[in-house]
Design an enzyme around this catalytic site. Structure first.
Site, mmCIF file in Angstrom:
data_model
loop_
_atom_site.group_PDB
_atom_site.id
_atom_site.type_symbol
_atom_site.label_atom_id
_atom_site.label_comp_id
_atom_site.label_asym_id
_atom_site.label_seq_id
_atom_site.Cartn_x
_atom_site.Cartn_y
_atom_site.Cartn_z
ATOM 1 N N ASP A 10 -36.174 -5.453 -47.125
ATOM 2 C CA ASP A 10 -36.636 -4.681 -45.971
ATOM 3 C C ASP A 10 -35.584 -3.603 -45.740
ATOM 4 O O ASP A 10 -34.516 -3.623 -46.360
ATOM 5 C CB ASP A 10 -36.761 -5.590 -44.735
ATOM 6 C CG ASP A 10 -37.207 -4.833 -43.486
ATOM 7 O OD1 ASP A 10 -38.091 -3.967 -43.603
ATOM 8 O OD2 ASP A 10 -36.663 -5.093 -42.388
ATOM 9 N N SER A 11 -35.868 -2.709 -44.789
ATOM 10 C CA SER A 11 -34.854 -1.705 -44.445
ATOM 11 C C SER A 11 -33.671 -2.347 -43.725
ATOM 12 O O SER A 11 -32.572 -1.803 -43.745
ATOM 13 C CB SER A 11 -35.485 -0.645 -43.530
ATOM 14 O OG SER A 11 -35.983 -1.265 -42.360
ATOM 15 N N TYR A 42 -37.009 3.061 -42.196
ATOM 16 C CA TYR A 42 -37.947 3.537 -43.221
ATOM 17 C C TYR A 42 -39.130 4.278 -42.587
ATOM 18 O O TYR A 42 -39.691 5.197 -43.171
ATOM 19 C CB TYR A 42 -38.513 2.350 -44.018
ATOM 20 C CG TYR A 42 -37.678 1.869 -45.182
ATOM 21 C CD1 TYR A 42 -36.368 2.298 -45.374
ATOM 22 C CD2 TYR A 42 -38.211 0.967 -46.100
ATOM 23 C CE1 TYR A 42 -35.614 1.829 -46.453
ATOM 24 C CE2 TYR A 42 -37.473 0.500 -47.177
ATOM 25 C CZ TYR A 42 -36.171 0.936 -47.350
ATOM 26 O OH TYR A 42 -35.452 0.476 -48.416
ATOM 27 N N GLY A 43 -39.510 3.806 -41.428
ATOM 28 C CA GLY A 43 -40.734 4.319 -40.801
ATOM 29 C C GLY A 43 -40.723 5.813 -40.546
ATOM 30 O O GLY A 43 -41.756 6.437 -40.362
ATOM 31 N N CYS A 73 -41.596 -5.615 -45.599
ATOM 32 C CA CYS A 73 -41.555 -4.416 -44.771
ATOM 33 C C CYS A 73 -42.940 -3.796 -44.829
ATOM 34 O O CYS A 73 -43.471 -3.560 -45.926
ATOM 35 C CB CYS A 73 -40.513 -3.470 -45.367
ATOM 36 S SG CYS A 73 -40.541 -1.824 -44.664
ATOM 37 N N ASN A 74 -43.518 -3.535 -43.683
ATOM 38 C CA ASN A 74 -44.860 -2.947 -43.677
ATOM 39 C C ASN A 74 -44.852 -1.504 -44.161
ATOM 40 O O ASN A 74 -45.789 -1.066 -44.827
ATOM 41 C CB ASN A 74 -45.443 -2.980 -42.258
ATOM 42 C CG ASN A 74 -45.958 -4.342 -41.878
ATOM 43 O OD1 ASN A 74 -47.138 -4.628 -42.016
ATOM 44 N ND2 ASN A 74 -45.069 -5.207 -41.418
ATOM 45 N N GLU A 153 -33.129 -3.337 -34.191
ATOM 46 C CA GLU A 153 -31.994 -3.323 -35.132
ATOM 47 C C GLU A 153 -30.678 -3.248 -34.350
ATOM 48 O O GLU A 153 -29.679 -3.832 -34.737
ATOM 49 C CB GLU A 153 -32.163 -2.133 -36.072
ATOM 50 C CG GLU A 153 -31.359 -2.166 -37.327
ATOM 51 C CD GLU A 153 -31.843 -3.185 -38.381
ATOM 52 O OE1 GLU A 153 -30.975 -3.706 -39.068
ATOM 53 O OE2 GLU A 153 -33.060 -3.457 -38.497
ATOM 54 N N CYS A 185 -45.166 -4.593 -38.240
ATOM 55 C CA CYS A 185 -43.788 -4.269 -38.617
ATOM 56 C C CYS A 185 -43.037 -5.589 -38.558
ATOM 57 O O CYS A 185 -43.181 -6.341 -37.586
ATOM 58 C CB CYS A 185 -43.185 -3.264 -37.638
ATOM 59 S SG CYS A 185 -41.415 -2.982 -37.908
ATOM 60 N N THR A 186 -42.257 -5.849 -39.596
ATOM 61 C CA THR A 186 -41.614 -7.177 -39.651
ATOM 62 C C THR A 186 -40.455 -7.313 -38.656
ATOM 63 O O THR A 186 -39.924 -8.399 -38.480
ATOM 64 C CB THR A 186 -41.113 -7.472 -41.080
ATOM 65 O OG1 THR A 186 -40.304 -6.370 -41.528
ATOM 66 C CG2 THR A 186 -42.279 -7.667 -42.030
ATOM 67 N N HIS A 187 -40.086 -6.212 -38.006
ATOM 68 C CA HIS A 187 -39.087 -6.337 -36.931
ATOM 69 C C HIS A 187 -39.723 -6.934 -35.656
ATOM 70 O O HIS A 187 -39.034 -7.540 -34.846
ATOM 71 C CB HIS A 187 -38.516 -4.962 -36.566
ATOM 72 C CG HIS A 187 -37.442 -4.454 -37.496
ATOM 73 N ND1 HIS A 187 -37.714 -4.024 -38.764
ATOM 74 C CD2 HIS A 187 -36.099 -4.309 -37.320
ATOM 75 C CE1 HIS A 187 -36.566 -3.617 -39.338
ATOM 76 N NE2 HIS A 187 -35.583 -3.787 -38.482
HETATM 77 N N1 DGL Z 1 -39.442 -3.692 -40.844
HETATM 78 C C1 DGL Z 1 -40.026 -2.542 -41.405
HETATM 79 C C2 DGL Z 1 -41.521 -2.502 -41.325
HETATM 80 O O1 DGL Z 1 -42.124 -3.556 -41.325
HETATM 81 C C3 DGL Z 1 -39.303 -1.244 -41.316
HETATM 82 C C4 DGL Z 1 -38.920 -0.684 -40.016
HETATM 83 C C5 DGL Z 1 -38.190 0.611 -40.264
HETATM 84 O O2 DGL Z 1 -37.186 0.594 -40.986
HETATM 85 O O3 DGL Z 1 -38.649 1.653 -39.765
HETATM 86 O O4 DGL Z 1 -42.134 -1.475 -41.312
#
Ligand code: DGL
Length: 264
Positions: A10-11, A42-43, A73-74, A153, A185-187
Protein backbone atom coordinates in the site's frame (compact mmCIF):
# COMPACT_ATOMS: atom_id res chain seq x y z
CA UNK A 1 6.82 -22.13 -2.98
CA UNK A 2 3.69 -22.63 -0.88
CA UNK A 3 5.65 -21.76 2.27
CA UNK A 4 6.95 -18.46 0.92
CA UNK A 5 5.54 -15.17 2.19
CA UNK A 6 2.51 -13.34 0.86
CA UNK A 7 3.62 -9.92 -0.40
CA UNK A 8 1.32 -7.01 0.42
CA UNK A 9 1.65 -3.34 -0.46
CA UNK A 10 0.00 0.00 0.00
CA UNK A 11 1.12 3.62 -0.01
CA UNK A 12 1.32 3.57 3.77
CA UNK A 13 -0.50 2.20 6.80
CA UNK A 14 -3.88 1.53 5.12
CA UNK A 15 -2.84 -1.87 3.82
CA UNK A 16 -1.92 -2.89 7.35
CA UNK A 17 -5.68 -3.27 7.94
CA UNK A 18 -5.70 -5.92 5.19
CA UNK A 19 -2.44 -7.50 6.40
CA UNK A 20 -3.85 -7.73 9.90
CA UNK A 21 -7.09 -9.37 8.72
CA UNK A 22 -4.98 -11.80 6.70
CA UNK A 23 -2.87 -12.64 9.74
CA UNK A 24 -6.06 -13.41 11.70
CA UNK A 25 -7.55 -15.50 8.90
CA UNK A 26 -4.31 -17.23 7.88
CA UNK A 27 -2.15 -17.41 11.02
CA UNK A 28 0.35 -19.80 9.44
CA UNK A 29 1.25 -17.45 6.59
CA UNK A 30 4.34 -15.28 6.49
CA UNK A 31 3.75 -11.71 5.36
CA UNK A 32 6.10 -9.30 3.65
CA UNK A 33 4.62 -5.82 3.73
CA UNK A 34 5.74 -2.82 1.70
CA UNK A 35 4.54 0.69 2.62
CA UNK A 36 5.42 3.21 -0.08
CA UNK A 37 5.63 6.09 2.38
CA UNK A 38 7.89 8.09 0.07
CA UNK A 39 5.11 8.41 -2.49
CA UNK A 40 1.94 8.68 -0.45
CA UNK A 41 -0.78 9.75 -0.89
CA UNK A 42 -1.32 7.67 -4.03
CA UNK A 43 -4.82 9.04 -4.42
CA UNK A 44 -3.46 12.40 -5.62
CA UNK A 45 -1.07 10.94 -8.22
CA UNK A 46 -1.59 10.27 -11.93
CA UNK A 47 -2.47 6.77 -13.17
CA UNK A 48 1.01 6.53 -14.73
CA UNK A 49 2.73 7.34 -11.47
CA UNK A 50 0.62 4.86 -9.47
CA UNK A 51 1.32 2.17 -12.09
CA UNK A 52 5.07 2.81 -11.89
CA UNK A 53 5.12 2.69 -8.09
CA UNK A 54 3.06 -0.51 -8.12
CA UNK A 55 5.28 -2.21 -10.70
CA UNK A 56 8.48 -1.29 -8.85
CA UNK A 57 7.12 -2.62 -5.56
CA UNK A 58 5.84 -5.78 -7.24
CA UNK A 59 9.28 -6.41 -8.78
CA UNK A 60 10.74 -6.10 -5.29
CA UNK A 61 8.16 -8.56 -3.87
CA UNK A 62 8.85 -11.01 -6.70
CA UNK A 63 12.60 -10.77 -6.07
CA UNK A 64 11.85 -11.65 -2.46
CA UNK A 65 10.11 -14.78 -3.81
CA UNK A 66 6.62 -13.92 -2.57
CA UNK A 67 4.11 -16.59 -3.56
CA UNK A 68 1.29 -14.07 -4.08
CA UNK A 69 0.88 -10.30 -4.29
CA UNK A 70 -1.92 -8.43 -2.56
CA UNK A 71 -2.50 -4.88 -3.78
CA UNK A 72 -3.87 -3.64 -0.46
CA UNK A 73 -4.70 -0.24 -1.88
CA UNK A 74 -7.82 0.76 -3.76
CA UNK A 75 -6.06 3.48 -5.74
CA UNK A 76 -3.48 1.01 -7.06
CA UNK A 77 -6.12 -1.73 -7.47
CA UNK A 78 -8.15 0.72 -9.62
CA UNK A 79 -5.43 1.67 -12.07
CA UNK A 80 -2.54 -0.83 -11.78
CA UNK A 81 -4.05 -4.29 -11.25
CA UNK A 82 -3.73 -5.43 -14.89
CA UNK A 83 -0.14 -4.21 -15.17
CA UNK A 84 0.89 -5.97 -11.95
CA UNK A 85 -0.84 -9.15 -13.14
CA UNK A 86 1.04 -9.03 -16.47
CA UNK A 87 4.32 -8.57 -14.62
CA UNK A 88 3.68 -11.39 -12.17
CA UNK A 89 3.05 -14.25 -14.59
CA UNK A 90 1.97 -17.33 -12.64
CA UNK A 91 2.10 -15.64 -9.25
CA UNK A 92 -1.46 -14.84 -8.15
CA UNK A 93 -2.28 -11.16 -7.73
CA UNK A 94 -5.19 -9.96 -5.60
CA UNK A 95 -6.86 -6.58 -5.60
CA UNK A 96 -9.14 -5.20 -2.91
CA UNK A 97 -12.05 -4.30 -5.20
CA UNK A 98 -13.34 -7.47 -6.91
CA UNK A 99 -14.07 -9.43 -3.70
CA UNK A 100 -16.24 -6.55 -2.45
CA UNK A 101 -18.12 -6.29 -5.74
CA UNK A 102 -18.71 -10.06 -5.72
CA UNK A 103 -19.92 -9.95 -2.14
CA UNK A 104 -22.42 -7.15 -2.58
CA UNK A 105 -23.76 -8.60 -5.81
CA UNK A 106 -24.90 -11.72 -3.91
CA UNK A 107 -27.95 -9.68 -3.07
CA UNK A 108 -29.55 -7.77 -5.90
CA UNK A 109 -32.40 -5.90 -4.22
CA UNK A 110 -32.84 -2.30 -5.26
CA UNK A 111 -30.48 -0.26 -3.14
CA UNK A 112 -28.61 3.04 -3.15
CA UNK A 113 -24.92 2.53 -2.51
CA UNK A 114 -22.39 5.24 -1.68
CA UNK A 115 -18.69 4.83 -2.37
CA UNK A 116 -15.99 6.97 -0.76
CA UNK A 117 -12.33 6.78 -1.69
CA UNK A 118 -9.34 8.70 -2.97
CA UNK A 119 -9.48 10.89 -6.07
CA UNK A 120 -7.67 8.20 -8.10
CA UNK A 121 -10.18 5.52 -7.12
CA UNK A 122 -13.29 7.64 -7.58
CA UNK A 123 -12.10 9.21 -10.85
CA UNK A 124 -11.40 5.75 -12.27
CA UNK A 125 -15.15 5.02 -11.94
CA UNK A 126 -14.27 1.38 -11.32
CA UNK A 127 -16.70 0.72 -8.46
CA UNK A 128 -19.71 2.19 -10.23
CA UNK A 129 -18.89 0.34 -13.46
CA UNK A 130 -18.28 -3.03 -11.83
CA UNK A 131 -21.23 -2.83 -9.44
CA UNK A 132 -23.67 -1.94 -12.21
CA UNK A 133 -22.31 -4.68 -14.48
CA UNK A 134 -23.18 -7.30 -11.85
CA UNK A 135 -26.13 -5.65 -10.14
CA UNK A 136 -28.04 -3.33 -12.47
CA UNK A 137 -30.73 -2.77 -9.82
CA UNK A 138 -28.33 -0.91 -7.57
CA UNK A 139 -27.77 2.80 -7.89
CA UNK A 140 -24.28 4.03 -7.10
CA UNK A 141 -23.08 7.45 -6.03
CA UNK A 142 -19.41 8.19 -5.41
CA UNK A 143 -17.53 10.87 -3.53
CA UNK A 144 -13.79 11.54 -3.41
CA UNK A 145 -12.66 12.17 0.15
CA UNK A 146 -8.99 13.04 -0.39
CA UNK A 147 -8.20 14.44 3.06
CA UNK A 148 -9.04 11.22 4.87
CA UNK A 149 -6.02 9.06 4.00
CA UNK A 150 -3.40 11.74 4.87
CA UNK A 151 -5.37 12.55 8.04
CA UNK A 152 -5.31 8.91 9.10
CA UNK A 153 -1.66 8.52 8.09
CA UNK A 154 -0.89 11.42 10.46
CA UNK A 155 -2.71 9.66 13.28
CA UNK A 156 -5.78 11.93 13.51
CA UNK A 157 -8.33 9.31 14.56
CA UNK A 158 -11.13 9.84 17.09
CA UNK A 159 -10.26 13.50 17.45
CA UNK A 160 -12.14 16.76 16.94
CA UNK A 161 -10.37 17.35 13.63
CA UNK A 162 -11.23 13.93 12.21
CA UNK A 163 -14.83 14.26 13.37
CA UNK A 164 -15.14 17.62 11.59
CA UNK A 165 -13.61 16.41 8.32
CA UNK A 166 -15.65 13.19 8.28
CA UNK A 167 -18.84 15.11 9.05
CA UNK A 168 -18.11 17.57 6.30
CA UNK A 169 -17.59 14.88 3.65
CA UNK A 170 -20.45 12.60 4.67
CA UNK A 171 -22.92 15.50 4.76
CA UNK A 172 -22.42 15.92 1.01
CA UNK A 173 -25.71 15.95 -0.92
CA UNK A 174 -24.18 13.25 -3.17
CA UNK A 175 -24.46 10.73 -0.36
CA UNK A 176 -28.02 11.65 0.60
CA UNK A 177 -30.31 8.65 1.06
CA UNK A 178 -27.66 5.92 0.73
CA UNK A 179 -28.40 2.56 2.36
CA UNK A 180 -24.89 1.13 2.14
CA UNK A 181 -21.50 2.84 2.16
CA UNK A 182 -18.42 1.17 0.71
CA UNK A 183 -15.16 2.26 2.31
CA UNK A 184 -13.14 2.17 -0.91
CA UNK A 185 -9.81 2.97 0.68
CA UNK A 186 -7.88 0.62 2.92
CA UNK A 187 -7.08 3.46 5.32
CA UNK A 188 -10.76 3.98 6.17
CA UNK A 189 -11.39 0.93 8.39
CA UNK A 190 -9.31 2.88 10.91
CA UNK A 191 -12.06 5.52 11.12
CA UNK A 192 -14.92 3.11 10.69
CA UNK A 193 -16.35 3.80 14.14
CA UNK A 194 -16.47 7.52 13.46
CA UNK A 195 -18.23 6.88 10.15
CA UNK A 196 -20.78 4.56 11.79
CA UNK A 197 -21.32 7.16 14.50
CA UNK A 198 -22.12 9.78 11.85
CA UNK A 199 -24.87 7.49 10.52
CA UNK A 200 -26.05 6.42 13.99
CA UNK A 201 -25.38 2.87 12.85
CA UNK A 202 -28.37 3.18 10.51
CA UNK A 203 -26.67 2.15 7.30
CA UNK A 204 -24.52 -0.77 6.33
CA UNK A 205 -20.86 0.33 6.30
CA UNK A 206 -18.88 -2.09 4.14
CA UNK A 207 -15.30 -2.46 5.13
CA UNK A 208 -13.42 -4.65 2.70
CA UNK A 209 -10.74 -6.21 4.88
CA UNK A 210 -12.58 -9.34 6.02
CA UNK A 211 -14.17 -9.88 2.61
CA UNK A 212 -10.75 -9.56 0.96
CA UNK A 213 -8.93 -11.85 3.39
CA UNK A 214 -11.65 -14.51 3.00
CA UNK A 215 -11.32 -14.42 -0.78
CA UNK A 216 -7.51 -14.66 -0.59
CA UNK A 217 -7.86 -17.64 1.73
CA UNK A 218 -10.30 -19.35 -0.68
CA UNK A 219 -8.09 -18.77 -3.67
CA UNK A 220 -4.83 -19.88 -2.02
CA UNK A 221 -6.61 -22.98 -0.79
CA UNK A 222 -7.96 -23.80 -4.26
CA UNK A 223 -4.53 -23.29 -5.79
CA UNK A 224 -2.91 -25.44 -3.07
CA UNK A 225 -0.78 -22.51 -2.00
CA UNK A 226 -1.61 -22.47 1.70
CA UNK A 227 1.38 -22.72 4.00
CA UNK A 228 1.65 -26.18 5.55
CA UNK A 229 4.08 -25.38 8.34
CA UNK A 230 3.38 -23.02 11.19
CA UNK A 231 6.31 -20.66 11.47
CA UNK A 232 5.02 -17.29 10.28
CA UNK A 233 7.42 -14.40 9.83
CA UNK A 234 6.38 -10.78 9.40
CA UNK A 235 8.67 -8.35 7.63
CA UNK A 236 8.00 -4.69 6.99
CA UNK A 237 9.63 -2.50 4.38
CA UNK A 238 9.08 1.18 3.70
CA UNK A 239 10.43 3.49 1.02
CA UNK A 240 10.87 6.21 3.63
CA UNK A 241 11.05 5.69 7.38
CA UNK A 242 8.22 7.38 9.29
CA UNK A 243 7.45 7.09 12.98
CA UNK A 244 3.71 6.90 12.32
CA UNK A 245 4.17 3.88 10.07
CA UNK A 246 6.32 2.18 12.68
CA UNK A 247 3.75 2.85 15.40
CA UNK A 248 0.91 1.45 13.30
CA UNK A 249 2.85 -1.64 12.26
CA UNK A 250 3.66 -2.28 15.92
CA UNK A 251 0.02 -1.78 16.86
CA UNK A 252 -1.17 -4.34 14.30
CA UNK A 253 1.69 -6.83 14.56
CA UNK A 254 4.30 -6.86 17.27
CA UNK A 255 5.91 -4.33 19.54
CA UNK A 256 9.48 -5.27 18.69
CA UNK A 257 9.24 -5.31 14.91
CA UNK A 258 11.87 -3.49 12.87
CA UNK A 259 11.21 -1.52 9.71
CA UNK A 260 13.62 -1.84 6.83
CA UNK A 261 13.98 1.11 4.50
CA UNK A 262 14.56 0.33 0.82
CA UNK A 263 15.06 2.76 -1.97
CA UNK A 264 12.91 1.74 -4.91
N1 DGL B 1 -4.91 3.12 1.13
C1 DGL B 1 -4.93 3.54 -0.21
C2 DGL B 1 -6.21 3.27 -0.93
O1 DGL B 1 -6.88 2.31 -0.59
C3 DGL B 1 -4.18 4.77 -0.60
C4 DGL B 1 -4.46 6.06 0.04
C5 DGL B 1 -3.53 7.09 -0.55
O2 DGL B 1 -2.31 6.88 -0.48
O3 DGL B 1 -4.02 8.08 -1.11
O4 DGL B 1 -6.58 3.93 -1.86
Amino acid sequence: MQNNAIGIFDSGIGGLTVAHALKEKLPKESILYFGDTKHLPYGEKSDDAIQNFSLNISKFLLEKKCKAIVIACNSASSVAFQKVKELSGNIPVFNVIDPVINKISENNKKCKIGVIGTKATIQSGIYKRKILEKSPRYSVTSLATPLLAPMIEEGFINEEISKTIIHNYLSSSKLKGIEKLILACTHYPLIQNEIKFFYNNNIDVIDSVNIVSQSIYDELKNSKLLNNISNPKYRFYVSNFTKSFENSARFFFQENLKLEEVNI
